[in-house]
Design an enzyme around this catalytic site. Structure first.
Site, PDB file in Angstrom:
ATOM      1  N   GLU A  48      25.463 -32.462  37.527  1.00 51.29           N
ATOM      2  CA  GLU A  48      26.255 -33.484  36.847  1.00 51.29           C
ATOM      3  C   GLU A  48      26.588 -33.112  35.404  1.00 51.29           C
ATOM      4  OE1 GLU A  48      23.713 -35.266  40.013  1.00 51.29           O
ATOM      5  OE2 GLU A  48      23.318 -34.046  38.242  1.00 51.29           O
ATOM      6  N   ASP A  77      62.540 -20.688  24.378  1.00 55.00           N
ATOM      7  CA  ASP A  77      61.298 -20.172  24.938  1.00 55.00           C
ATOM      8  C   ASP A  77      60.503 -21.235  25.686  1.00 55.00           C
ATOM      9  OD1 ASP A  77      61.657 -17.580  23.854  1.00 55.00           O
ATOM     10  OD2 ASP A  77      60.969 -18.303  21.906  1.00 55.00           O
ATOM     11  N   GLU A 102      14.539 -28.804  41.887  1.00 50.72           N
ATOM     12  CA  GLU A 102      14.951 -30.190  42.112  1.00 50.72           C
ATOM     13  C   GLU A 102      15.176 -30.477  43.594  1.00 50.72           C
ATOM     14  OE1 GLU A 102      17.311 -30.655  37.801  1.00 50.72           O
ATOM     15  OE2 GLU A 102      18.415 -30.599  39.690  1.00 50.72           O
ATOM     16  N   VAL A 139      22.052 -35.753  44.093  1.00 46.41           N
ATOM     17  CA  VAL A 139      21.927 -35.615  42.640  1.00 46.41           C
ATOM     18  C   VAL A 139      21.326 -34.263  42.273  1.00 46.41           C
ATOM     19  CG1 VAL A 139      20.733 -36.513  40.602  1.00 46.41           C
ATOM     20  CG2 VAL A 139      21.792 -38.089  42.221  1.00 46.41           C
ATOM     21  N   ALA A 140      20.358 -33.792  43.069  1.00 42.45           N
ATOM     22  CA  ALA A 140      19.711 -32.513  42.769  1.00 42.45           C
ATOM     23  C   ALA A 140      20.656 -31.343  42.968  1.00 42.45           C
ATOM     24  CB  ALA A 140      18.476 -32.341  43.652  1.00 42.45           C
ATOM     25  N   ASP A 161      57.951 -12.537  22.807  1.00 43.08           N
ATOM     26  CA  ASP A 161      59.305 -12.718  22.307  1.00 43.08           C
ATOM     27  C   ASP A 161      59.428 -11.932  21.003  1.00 43.08           C
ATOM     28  OD1 ASP A 161      61.915 -14.076  22.268  1.00 43.08           O
ATOM     29  OD2 ASP A 161      61.108 -15.063  20.491  1.00 43.08           O
ATOM     30  N   ASP A 188      18.862 -30.099  29.629  1.00 42.47           N
ATOM     31  CA  ASP A 188      19.649 -28.884  29.888  1.00 42.47           C
ATOM     32  C   ASP A 188      20.935 -28.820  29.075  1.00 42.47           C
ATOM     33  OD1 ASP A 188      17.978 -27.533  31.540  1.00 42.47           O
ATOM     34  OD2 ASP A 188      19.086 -27.901  33.402  1.00 42.47           O
ATOM     35  N   ASN A 218      18.285 -26.350  39.733  1.00 46.94           N
ATOM     36  CA  ASN A 218      18.578 -27.040  40.991  1.00 46.94           C
ATOM     37  C   ASN A 218      17.548 -26.705  42.062  1.00 46.94           C
ATOM     38  OD1 ASN A 218      20.827 -28.112  39.811  1.00 46.94           O
ATOM     39  ND2 ASN A 218      22.253 -27.456  41.396  1.00 46.94           N
ATOM     40  N   ASP A 251      58.940 -18.914  19.938  1.00 49.47           N
ATOM     41  CA  ASP A 251      59.042 -19.866  18.833  1.00 49.47           C
ATOM     42  C   ASP A 251      60.253 -20.777  18.929  1.00 49.47           C
ATOM     43  OD1 ASP A 251      60.943 -17.941  18.401  1.00 49.47           O
ATOM     44  OD2 ASP A 251      60.619 -17.806  16.237  1.00 49.47           O
TER      45      ASP A 251
END
Length: 886
Positions: A290, A610, A675, A285-286, A332, A704, A672, A606
């Site tokens: 995440e 294309d 941690e 986890v550290a 184009d 954070d 980190n 367009d």
């Protein structure tokens, strides 16, 4: 359009025989038999499980699997040993994993719309001859050999060869991208390039009526081939996706490697499996940030909102950042660089280069309108764009119609001209307009050769400017003529002048291309237009320098078709800037060759033609106003104002977003360090664990997040567009960033927080080597101050991350309100976890003396000052504030 390469050369009778049809059409039974054999006239989506596989792929990628397995371990651990807060941890990890998977899936879901848009683009019913009768049939039941009945305003449902035509004029822009109308006939055509007797699925009948025998349906049509190309192209990961995947992979491998290694070490050293499991989970986890990927998504979403204010709509979030890495824009011409609207830009006398007077201008436009089917722009809205341009010019000049039309002879394909007879102020006259080469032989004998030669020269001069030149001539109607016979009318004509018509540039385009050049971005033009016209437009908009003509600047479709990918790559390296007379497959060939050269490619367009290239490019950019649904569905960005200049604003935003992503990645990885180190000390030394897993998640998924979002909203640097694009090779996670995050600032945070952690333990009577229970008040106070110190030091880290070289306080913190919010959250949470009972209960923390808490605050100037000293050592003295003001 090779389907009709052979059938266009056949006579009408031969067409019927070749397709086993007749002027009565097919019989119902024959049509049903062919339908069973050939299949429906539709563009199908054979992969019905693609979206489900996409969702499963997002749920089984490396990062998601790691988080899901970790969540499962937490849930099992909670079952085996309740009361350790592992249930909360498990739900938190599982929630993050699912959140990231869903975000990624939503980004891919929009791809499904491309094929749906292609199907809706075609008409739903059409008229055909069956059993000798004209009947309506569903479009998807058309088969080769069916006899279509086409009229003005119809959209062609399948590729077909005309066998009867009365003034048929079509707009093939959905396939070719060019808005000029094309006149067709039912006669055999030997010239393969002419294709003057075939109509194609998806194109519009502008004028006239006719009958045509279907020779291709479904995916066998030119329209279907484009659909198949769009469907078959597999979208490659964007630069950010690749770099993010690399970063997550590296960090995850490190986390798992450390976790398993120290779990094994703990088991060998005699610690209980529970302690080793908690330790392994803590290391993983550290190490794994995440909250970083959700923050990525939030930053990109905020960037997409800012882009929307610049008239750039984002349909794929990763394209927000990818646009900033663009090295080449393949533009184009029609509808992107130009307006896709024919406009009268010049009125000229037959020989003079001088500007016409007001009376002469009115006279020339009046004669041109006399040879047109309608005299106002409102009447001409659904007709020939060329006639609409003339009518619009007449309206813009403020002239009123003061004549009466007696006869009108529509445009003739073979004669390449139209004629009309009008009466104005009692005078009857004949007006003819068309191609100069078809009108010149009709001039009166009184028009001497010198005048004709001068007019020829003037016409070539105008054509050399990239204009489509329409010649206009006239004569008085003689008393014994009634105007009904076109052949007798078109004689002894007097040249009236020339009308120059062009598809005008968007006025912002030259400045935008200049900005691209300054930013190190190359702009290439890809068009189906004539090479001379393409070169003229390229000079006008700044893609090519004025007055310099080189054969290596331009490459035509017929030559491009014969080139291998390696040969095309060599031509691109040699400096080709224009691709003229290109087909949809060739556009994609160009994009793929550029990508093979490791370039980050953006493609603008367009039209339906294309769509494959838009999807093959790293970033597809479609037009919002003039673009088709197909082009918009195939693109990742849509220009709401059809303004090429908006791309430059988008590139500025994209570059800023990437720099901001690096800022908050650096910011997040710093935490980190403090941690990870407590877990290393815990397994190697007989000391308590300074941070629990829940406390780590309170940083990564809590405090954070807002500061990271604030860094994602930092405004662009003044010189962000003065640097070349970074390209594919530029990495988000570099050795320098890792060293700065983990071994410098992260280590500093770890030393200061652990110093206070052990100070509180020592002050409370703890002796080295003795164990402390997780619910012991002294342990809760010590771990609380360690967590509070990290949160406070992240404030100094946050301010320093605002700029790569500058201090971070030379721009007001209040310029970014979210920054202030992030700082307040960290301050309040650092206090609450020490002195608020509900927060203490959740995080397992306790109070400390106020003096200790104040010492923790000293970590802010410590980390900020150390980082500022590093900047000055590495980059020299700071520049003056005036240097950065914009």
């Amino acid at each position: 359009m090779n389907n009709c390469a052979g059938i266009q050369k056949l006579s009408v009778d031969q067409v019927y025989r070749a397709l086993d049809s007749s002027p009565r059409g097919l019989s119902s039974s024959e049509a049903q038999e062919r339908l069973r054999e050939i299949g429906r006239n539709s563009i199908e989506i054979p992969d019905r499980w693609r979206l489900l596989r996409s969702l499963l792929r997002q749920l089984t990628n490396f990062f998601t699997l790691l988080l899901l397995i970790s969540a499962l371990i937490c849930l099992v651990a909670e079952r085996l040993q309740p009361g350790q807060n592992m249930l909360i941890l498990g739900w938190a990890l599982g929630g993050v994993a699912l959140l990231n998977a869903v975000f990624s899936f939503i980004q891919e879901y929009r791809a499904e719309k491309a094929m749906e848009a292609l199907r809706h683009f075609l008409p739903q019913q059409t008229s055909v001859s069956r059993d000798g009768k004209v009947v309506p049939v569903p479009v998807d039941e058309l088969v080769p050999g069916d006899l279509l009945h086409l009229a003005e305003g119809d959209r062609v449902p399948a590729d077909a060869r005309l066998v009867e035509a009365s003034g048929v004029m079509v707009n093939n822009a959905p396939l070719t991208g060019e808005s000029l109308p094309l006149a067709l006939s039912a006669e055999a055509v030997e010239d393969r390039e002419a294709e003057g007797n075939s109509v194609f699925a998806g194109c519009l009948v502008l004028r006239g009526s006719g009958q045509a025998v279907v020779f291709a349906t479904g995916l066998r049509t030119e329209f279907g081939k484009i659909a198949h190309l769009s469907q078959a192209i597999r979208k490659e990961p964007s630069p950010l996706e690749r770099q993010t995947a690399h970063m997550v992979r590296v960090l995850t491998l490190i986390a798992v490697g450390l976790g398993i290694s120290f779990f094994s070490y703990g088991m060998v050293s005699g610690r209980s499996w529970w302690i080793n499991l908690v330790f392994m989970m803590g290391i993983i986890v550290a190490n794994v940030p995440e909250g970083l990927l959700p923050t990525f998504t939030l930053a990109l979403a905020l960037g997409s909102l800012r882009m929307a204010r610049q008239n750039v709509l984002v349909t794929s979030l990763n394209a927000v950042e990818s646009l900033g890495s663009v090295q080449i824009i393949c533009a184009d011409k029609t509808g992107t660089l130009t307006r896709n609207e024919l406009t009268v830009s010049l009125l000229s006398g037959p020989t003079s280069v001088e500007r016409l007077g007001a009376g002469e201008r009115r006279r020339l436009l009046t004669l041109a309108l006399a040879a047109s089917p309608a005299q106002t722009a409102e009447q001409e809205k659904k007709g020939d764009p060329l006639d609409l341009a003339i009518a619009s010019a007449f309206d813009r000049e403020g002239y009123g119609i003061s004549w009466r039309t007696l006869f009108f002879h529509p445009f003739d394909v073979e004669k390449k001209r139209s004629a009309g007879v009008i009466e104005e102020n009692g005078e009857k006259l004949v007006a003819v307009k068309g191609a100069w080469e078809n009108i010149a032989p009709l001039l009166s004998e009184e028009t001497n050769s010198g005048v004709i030669a001068a007019a020829e020269s003037r016409m070539r001069e105008l054509a050399g400017q990239g204009l489509r030149v329409i010649a206009v001539a006239w004569r008085p109607l003689e008393a014994d003529e009634d105007g009904s016979d076109q052949d007798s009318l078109e004689r002894k004509l007097i040249p009236a002048g020339f009308i120059g018509i062009e598809d005008e540039l968007h006025e912002e385009v030259p400045a935008a291309i200049r900005d691209c050049r300054e930013a190190g971005i190359e702009v290439l033009m890809i068009t189906g237009d004539h090479p001379d016209t393409a070169r003229t437009i390229a000079v006008h908009c700044g893609i090519l320098p004025e007055g310099v003509k080189s054969e290596t600047d331009i490459l035509t479709g017929d030559i491009l078709e014969e080139l291998s990918e390696e040969e095309l790559k060599q031509r691109l390296k040699a400096g080709v800037k224009i691709f003229a007379r290109t087909s949809p497959t060739q556009k994609m060939k160009i994009v793929l060759a550029l990508k093979a050269l490791n370039r980050v490619v953006a493609m603008t367009g367009d039209g339906v033609n294309d769509a494959p290239a838009l999807k093959a490019a790293d970033i597809g950019i479609a037009m919002g106003k003039s673009g088709t649904d197909v082009a918009r569905a195939s693109a990742q960005l849509i220009l709401l104002d059809d303004n090429f200049a908006s791309i430059v604003a988008g590139i500025r935003e994209g570059r800023t977003i990437f720099l901001n992503i690096r800022k908050f990645t650096n910011y997040v990885l710093v935490s980190n360090g403090p941690e990870i180190i407590p877990y290393l000390l815990y397994i190697l030394l007989p000391v308590p664990l300074a941070l629990t897993v829940i406390q780590i998640l309170s940083i990564d998924l809590g405090t954070d997040i807002i500061p990271s979002m604030a860094l994602g909203r930092e405004p662009p640097e003044p010189d962000v567009m003065q640097h070349p694009p970074r390209g594919h090779e530029f990495q988000l996670l570099t050795p320098g960033l890792v060293i700065h995050s983990y071994l410098f600032l992260g280590l500093l945070e770890a030393l200061w927080s652990l110093g206070l952690f052990f100070y509180v333990l020592h002050s409370g009577g703890w002796i080295y080597g003795t164990e402390l229970a997780g619910d012991h008040p002294l342990y809760r106070s010590a771990t609380g101050i360690a967590l509070a110190t990290i949160l406070l030091m992240q404030i100094g880290n946050l301010i320093g991350r605002r700029f790569h070289r500058r201090s971070g306080i030379d721009r007001s913190l209040f310029a970014n309100p979210l920054l202030i919010v992030g700082i307040l959250i960290q301050v309040l949470f650092s206090w609450a976890l020490l002195y608020s009972a509900p927060v203490q209960k959740i995080l397992g923390t306790g109070p400390v003396e106020w003096t200790v808490y104040l010492v923790a605050w000293l970590g802010i100037p410590l980390i900020f000052g150390a980082d500022y000293l590093r900047k000055r050592i590495c980059y020299g003295p700071p520049l003056s504030l005036n240097h950065f003001r914009t």
